[in-house]
Design a protein around this motif. Structure first.
Motif, PDB file in Angstrom:
ATOM      1  N   THR A  73      21.149  25.571  23.364  1.00  0.00           N
ATOM      2  CA  THR A  73      20.405  24.915  23.193  1.00  0.00           C
ATOM      3  C   THR A  73      20.967  23.748  21.961  1.00  0.00           C
ATOM      4  OG1 THR A  73      19.094  25.450  25.449  1.00  0.00           O
ATOM      5  CG2 THR A  73      18.104  23.443  23.838  1.00  0.00           C
ATOM      6  N   CYS A 110      24.190  15.651  21.185  1.00  0.00           N
ATOM      7  CA  CYS A 110      23.000  14.740  22.014  1.00  0.00           C
ATOM      8  C   CYS A 110      23.505  14.272  20.461  1.00  0.00           C
ATOM      9  CB  CYS A 110      22.391  15.335  22.397  1.00  0.00           C
ATOM     10  SG  CYS A 110      22.488  16.275  24.285  1.00  0.00           S
ATOM     11  N   TRP A 132      13.318  25.019  31.626  1.00  0.00           N
ATOM     12  CA  TRP A 132      13.447  23.451  32.202  1.00  0.00           C
ATOM     13  C   TRP A 132      14.607  22.799  30.638  1.00  0.00           C
ATOM     14  CZ3 TRP A 132      15.665  24.013  36.273  1.00  0.00           C
ATOM     15  CH2 TRP A 132      14.993  25.014  37.251  1.00  0.00           C
ATOM     16  N   ILE A 133      13.518  22.745  30.016  1.00  0.00           N
ATOM     17  CA  ILE A 133      14.478  21.714  29.252  1.00  0.00           C
ATOM     18  C   ILE A 133      16.074  21.712  28.069  1.00  0.00           C
ATOM     19  CG2 ILE A 133      13.703  20.599  26.540  1.00  0.00           C
ATOM     20  CD1 ILE A 133      10.375  20.768  27.029  1.00  0.00           C
ATOM     21  N   CYS A 157      18.118  23.439  29.929  1.00  0.00           N
ATOM     22  CA  CYS A 157      18.988  23.222  31.072  1.00  0.00           C
ATOM     23  C   CYS A 157      19.020  21.748  30.670  1.00  0.00           C
ATOM     24  CB  CYS A 157      17.769  23.123  32.717  1.00  0.00           C
ATOM     25  SG  CYS A 157      18.544  25.692  33.232  1.00  0.00           S
ATOM     26  N   ALA A 158      18.023  20.309  30.551  1.00  0.00           N
ATOM     27  CA  ALA A 158      18.012  19.119  30.756  1.00  0.00           C
ATOM     28  C   ALA A 158      19.392  18.946  29.208  1.00  0.00           C
ATOM     29  CB  ALA A 158      17.391  18.919  30.893  1.00  0.00           C
ATOM     30  N   ALA A 182      23.142  20.781  30.195  1.00  0.00           N
ATOM     31  CA  ALA A 182      23.788  19.515  31.034  1.00  0.00           C
ATOM     32  C   ALA A 182      23.916  18.410  30.575  1.00  0.00           C
ATOM     33  CB  ALA A 182      22.778  19.796  32.135  1.00  0.00           C
ATOM     34  N   ALA A 183      23.020  17.958  29.550  1.00  0.00           N
ATOM     35  CA  ALA A 183      23.545  16.028  29.214  1.00  0.00           C
ATOM     36  C   ALA A 183      24.847  16.991  27.574  1.00  0.00           C
ATOM     37  CB  ALA A 183      22.268  16.090  28.212  1.00  0.00           C
ATOM     38  N   VAL A 185      17.398  18.522  42.620  1.00  0.00           N
ATOM     39  CA  VAL A 185      17.558  17.778  40.759  1.00  0.00           C
ATOM     40  C   VAL A 185      18.598  17.308  40.209  1.00  0.00           C
ATOM     41  CG1 VAL A 185      16.651  19.303  38.439  1.00  0.00           C
ATOM     42  CG2 VAL A 185      15.592  19.995  40.468  1.00  0.00           C
ATOM     43  N   PHE A 218      19.266  14.311  38.163  1.00  0.00           N
ATOM     44  CA  PHE A 218      19.982  14.392  36.484  1.00  0.00           C
ATOM     45  C   PHE A 218      21.415  13.157  36.374  1.00  0.00           C
ATOM     46  CE2 PHE A 218      23.606  15.909  33.964  1.00  0.00           C
ATOM     47  CZ  PHE A 218      23.113  16.230  32.963  1.00  0.00           C
TER      48      PHE A 218
END
Length: 468
Positions: free
Chosen positions: A145, A152, A227-228, A230-231, A234-235, A271, A275
């Motif tokens: 992450t 990001c 879940w954060i 995951c987001a 994925a980004a 989901v 996204f």
């Protein structure tokens, strides 16, 4: 093992999981192009941590008091076969005349192979139990992450944090940035060496992050944090703008959808659509760029180059079909780039080497699926399926880029291979009677049952006749 540290609390002692957690953190959070100064082999901190883990594994195998697992497993056998195959190729290449630059690179490749095998063996033998295995995989997700967050920032803020992440005693191997361009968009690499590596790394970590997110509620853990993760991961995958990443996450998703219950499938699809909708609103041209990677594949210069390079590879393989040209001796700048790990492995280590390389994945898949079959714990069964899904990403990606040329994704691959072996050891300990003799026992039992069914044999009772 644990010892009392404070009243009412326990402190876990350092073990194989601790070493692997340190390796994963160093591997992911230190920029991949940062190597130690003054060392001719250009070793990264991750390489040094892997070699140290290998030394600890050898020492622990010589004792009976350090908690290191002993005995043969499919993953352990696969790793040893792979190491022997690469050593044979190394000896075969150095037996004949090799240019000095290729000799140096071959020595470097052997060191890297030793480090990767050491990590897999330490995971397989030194990480005992589901709690310690979860600790390692959670560390990988959290550090991944962080890597995705750096990516990001590179994509959204145009800020490359890697220039501030070089520790004292390290240097960058090249002046190239961690940001490239494609379709007028930035292709980011996070802390990895290339956007393709970054995308495949995110594809490998996304199933693990989803696993911990789905399991958190049942374990009484906070759910939002996973879940954060995951987001963000994925980004990062989207921002890599990589065909290999899309294929990898598609393959991983297919495996998960086969094994997941229907409710989780529909929830994940919902989901995922939300996204993609957010991505479409925030970065309108990103989905179009990803679509063009496949829609214009016939006009892609990288595809035409791969076709030309395949002819070069076929000629080179014919010269050394069994043991190849030598591990690490086929490098960009002097030779053609294949962008295909299977072709590269065949050229460098021959058919023996590429078969051993593929055998590592087969052993890992077998171990994870076997552990899923033996385990009665839903969490362990889901973890086995998740490890299989995560390993599909590098398996597919090896056909679209040179996997072992990138340290971060290769190191994580060997961590997951060892994780499948560790999970199988745990499953066998929890269900020893069900796997008393493994597959051989199951085959013999089924064959005896089928034979008795076909022949319809019945036991005869001999009754002694009364005397006189």
């Amino acid at each position: 093992m644990s010892t009392d540290f404070l009243p009412g609390k326990t402190r876990t002692m350092a073990d194989g999981a601790t070493l692997i957690c340190i390796f994963v953190a160093v591997l992911m959070l230190v920029p991949a192009r940062a190597v130690f100064k003054g060392i001719p082999l250009s070793l990264t901190p991750g390489n040094v941590a892997a070699l140290f883990a290998g030394i600890c594994w050898v020492c622990a195998q010589l004792t009976l008091t350090l908690g290191m697992a002993k005995g043969r497993t499919p993953v352990r056998t696969g790793i040893f076969v792979y190491a022997i195959a690469v050593l044979f190729s190394y000896g075969y290449a150095n037996y004949g005349p090799l240019p000095s630059d290729e000799v140096k690179l071959s020595d470097h490749a052997i060191v890297l192979v030793a480090g990767n095998c050491a990590v897999a063996l330490m995971m397989n033998d030194g990480v005992r139990g589901l709690i310690r295995l979860d600790r390692v995989l959670k560390t990988a997700v959290v550090c991944g992450t962080g890597v995705a967050l750096v990516g990001c920032c590179q994509f959204i803020l145009k800020l490359d944090l890697t220039q501030y992440m070089v520790l004292p005693g390290l240097r960058f191997t090249s002046d190239d940035g961690f940001v490239e361009t494609r379709e007028a968009l930035a292709r980011v690499a996070g802390t990895t060496g290339h956007p393709i590596e970054f995308g495949v790394l995110c594809a490998m970590l996304l199933p693990l992050a989803a696993h911990f997110a789905f399991q958190a509620k049942g374990r009484g853990e906070p759910v939002l944090r996973w879940w954060i993760c995951c987001a963000i991961i994925a980004a990062g995958l989207m921002f890599s703008i990589s065909r290999s990443a899309v294929l990898g996450v598609a393959g991983a998703g297919l495996v998960l959808f086969i094994g997941w219950p229907a409710k989780r499938r529909w929830y994940t699809l919902l989901v995922g659509l939300v996204f993609l909708g957010v991505i479409k609103v925030t970065v309108p041209s990103l989905l179009g760029a990803l679509y063009n990677l496949f829609a214009n594949i016939g006009n892609d210069s990288s595809i035409s180059h791969r076709t030309y390079a395949s002819a070069v590879a076929a000629k080179q393989i014919s010269l050394h079909p069994l043991f190849g040209h030598g591990p690490g001796t086929w490098y960009a700048g002097k030779h053609e780039v294949f962008d295909n790990q299977y072709i590269l492995s065949t050229v460098e280590t021959g058919f023996v080497g590429v078969a051993a390389f593929a055998g590592i994945f087969l052993c890992a898949f077998y171990s994870a699926l076997r552990a899923r079959y033996l385990s009665k714990d839903p969490g362990a069964r889901d973890l086995a399926l998740t490890i299989c899904a995560s390993l599909v990403a590098p398996l597919v990606g090896s056909a679209t880029f040179d996997l072992t040329a990138f340290a971060t994704v290769t190191g994580l691959t060997f961590v997951l291979v060892g994780a499948s072996g560790s999970l199988l050891r745990t499953a066998k300990q929890l269900a020893p009677h069900e796997d008393q003799f493994g597959v051989l026992y199951w085959v013999r039992y089924r064959w005896a049952w089928l034979r008795d069914l076909v022949t319809r044999r019945r036991r005869r009772t001999v009754v002694a006749e009364p005397v006189g």
